[in-house]
Design a protein around this motif. Sequence first.
Motif, PDB file in Angstrom:
ATOM      1  N   GLY A  13     -45.234   3.998 -45.539  1.00 29.04           N
ATOM      2  CA  GLY A  13     -46.032   4.813 -46.450  1.00 29.04           C
ATOM      3  C   GLY A  13     -46.117   6.276 -46.031  1.00 29.04           C
ATOM      4  O   GLY A  13     -47.093   6.962 -46.347  1.00 29.04           O
ATOM      5  N   LEU A  14     -45.089   6.756 -45.335  1.00 28.34           N
ATOM      6  CA  LEU A  14     -45.051   8.133 -44.866  1.00 28.34           C
ATOM      7  C   LEU A  14     -44.222   9.003 -45.809  1.00 28.34           C
ATOM      8  O   LEU A  14     -43.436   8.495 -46.614  1.00 28.34           O
ATOM      9  CB  LEU A  14     -44.420   8.201 -43.467  1.00 28.34           C
ATOM     10  N   ALA A  15     -44.391  10.311 -45.674  1.00 31.06           N
ATOM     11  CA  ALA A  15     -43.528  11.241 -46.408  1.00 31.06           C
ATOM     12  C   ALA A  15     -42.087  11.035 -45.964  1.00 31.06           C
ATOM     13  O   ALA A  15     -41.837  10.633 -44.818  1.00 31.06           O
ATOM     14  CB  ALA A  15     -43.967  12.677 -46.129  1.00 31.06           C
ATOM     15  N   PRO A  16     -41.120  11.299 -46.828  1.00 28.28           N
ATOM     16  CA  PRO A  16     -39.712  11.122 -46.445  1.00 28.28           C
ATOM     17  C   PRO A  16     -39.342  12.016 -45.261  1.00 28.28           C
ATOM     18  O   PRO A  16     -39.976  13.049 -45.035  1.00 28.28           O
ATOM     19  CB  PRO A  16     -38.939  11.534 -47.705  1.00 28.28           C
ATOM     20  N   PRO A  17     -38.308  11.631 -44.518  1.00 32.71           N
ATOM     21  CA  PRO A  17     -37.854  12.482 -43.415  1.00 32.71           C
ATOM     22  C   PRO A  17     -37.342  13.824 -43.932  1.00 32.71           C
ATOM     23  O   PRO A  17     -36.960  13.954 -45.099  1.00 32.71           O
ATOM     24  CB  PRO A  17     -36.730  11.664 -42.769  1.00 32.71           C
ATOM     25  N   ILE A  18     -37.342  14.796 -43.037  1.00 33.28           N
ATOM     26  CA  ILE A  18     -36.930  16.149 -43.390  1.00 33.28           C
ATOM     27  C   ILE A  18     -35.637  16.487 -42.671  1.00 33.28           C
ATOM     28  O   ILE A  18     -35.496  16.277 -41.474  1.00 33.28           O
ATOM     29  CB  ILE A  18     -38.033  17.159 -43.012  1.00 33.28           C
ATOM     30  N   SER A  19     -34.692  17.023 -43.416  1.00 33.97           N
ATOM     31  CA  SER A  19     -33.402  17.419 -42.855  1.00 33.97           C
ATOM     32  C   SER A  19     -33.536  18.806 -42.245  1.00 33.97           C
ATOM     33  O   SER A  19     -33.073  19.791 -42.797  1.00 33.97           O
ATOM     34  CB  SER A  19     -32.384  17.462 -43.986  1.00 33.97           C
ATOM     35  N   ALA A  20     -34.185  18.880 -41.082  1.00 28.91           N
ATOM     36  CA  ALA A  20     -34.495  20.171 -40.470  1.00 28.91           C
ATOM     37  C   ALA A  20     -33.446  20.625 -39.465  1.00 28.91           C
ATOM     38  O   ALA A  20     -33.493  21.755 -39.006  1.00 28.91           O
ATOM     39  CB  ALA A  20     -35.863  20.109 -39.788  1.00 28.91           C
ATOM     40  N   LEU A  21     -32.518  19.747 -39.114  1.00 27.46           N
ATOM     41  CA  LEU A  21     -31.478  20.078 -38.135  1.00 27.46           C
ATOM     42  C   LEU A  21     -30.098  19.943 -38.748  1.00 27.46           C
ATOM     43  O   LEU A  21     -29.898  19.158 -39.672  1.00 27.46           O
ATOM     44  CB  LEU A  21     -31.555  19.138 -36.930  1.00 27.46           C
ATOM     45  N   ARG A  22     -29.150  20.683 -38.179  1.00 31.52           N
ATOM     46  CA  ARG A  22     -27.747  20.476 -38.514  1.00 31.52           C
ATOM     47  C   ARG A  22     -26.933  20.557 -37.229  1.00 31.52           C
ATOM     48  O   ARG A  22     -27.330  21.197 -36.265  1.00 31.52           O
ATOM     49  CB  ARG A  22     -27.243  21.511 -39.525  1.00 31.52           C
TER      50      ARG A  22
END
Length: 197
Positions: A117-126
């Motif tokens: 029930g968490l917010a979706p993951p964030i694509s903060a890295l590349r």
Amino acid sequence: MIDWLFAPQCAACATPTTEPFCATCSTALVENVDPTPGVIAPWHFGGPLATAIRRLKFTGKTHLARDLAPLWAPVLAAMVQAHDAIVVPIPLHWRRRFGRGFDQTWLLARHACSLAGLAPPISALRRTRATPAQSTLAKPARAGNLIGAFAVRRAIANRAVILVDDVVTTGATFAAATTPLREAGATIVLGLALART
């Protein structure tokens, strides 16, 4: 025929079951009690769990990311809530993701977040460059392999970050990915992997 083709199966041995693992494979899962600091990993990488992760990564069985979510979603939820954190998966390089057709850590994180029930993951890295797979290198070579291999692609200043990956061995990947996150202003970076070797 359709029911047979799409019947739920054990993530490791493909035996029909309504649970993520059949009774035999389930009893062979080993909880990780190693108190090693830095990266939390609730399970030992071996036996049926290793088989399931390899099936996910190397045979394109992407539905296994959903099946494995219950094994670490509660830990992820506790960490996120304790630190009011965002979830950031360690990414594959675009060439490897293109060849594989998906990023297994992203899928694992997405399904674990959804289940918890968490917010979706964030694509903060590349990944800034392609590197040999860590699993192909001796332990002493792993840290050097990843120096400068990650960059931040989204603003994360003043945020706590739960950095997630499928498997941790030496922690070199987590260390390399943590550096740019801290330089970009993350208040704290905590590591979580599904399993530890």
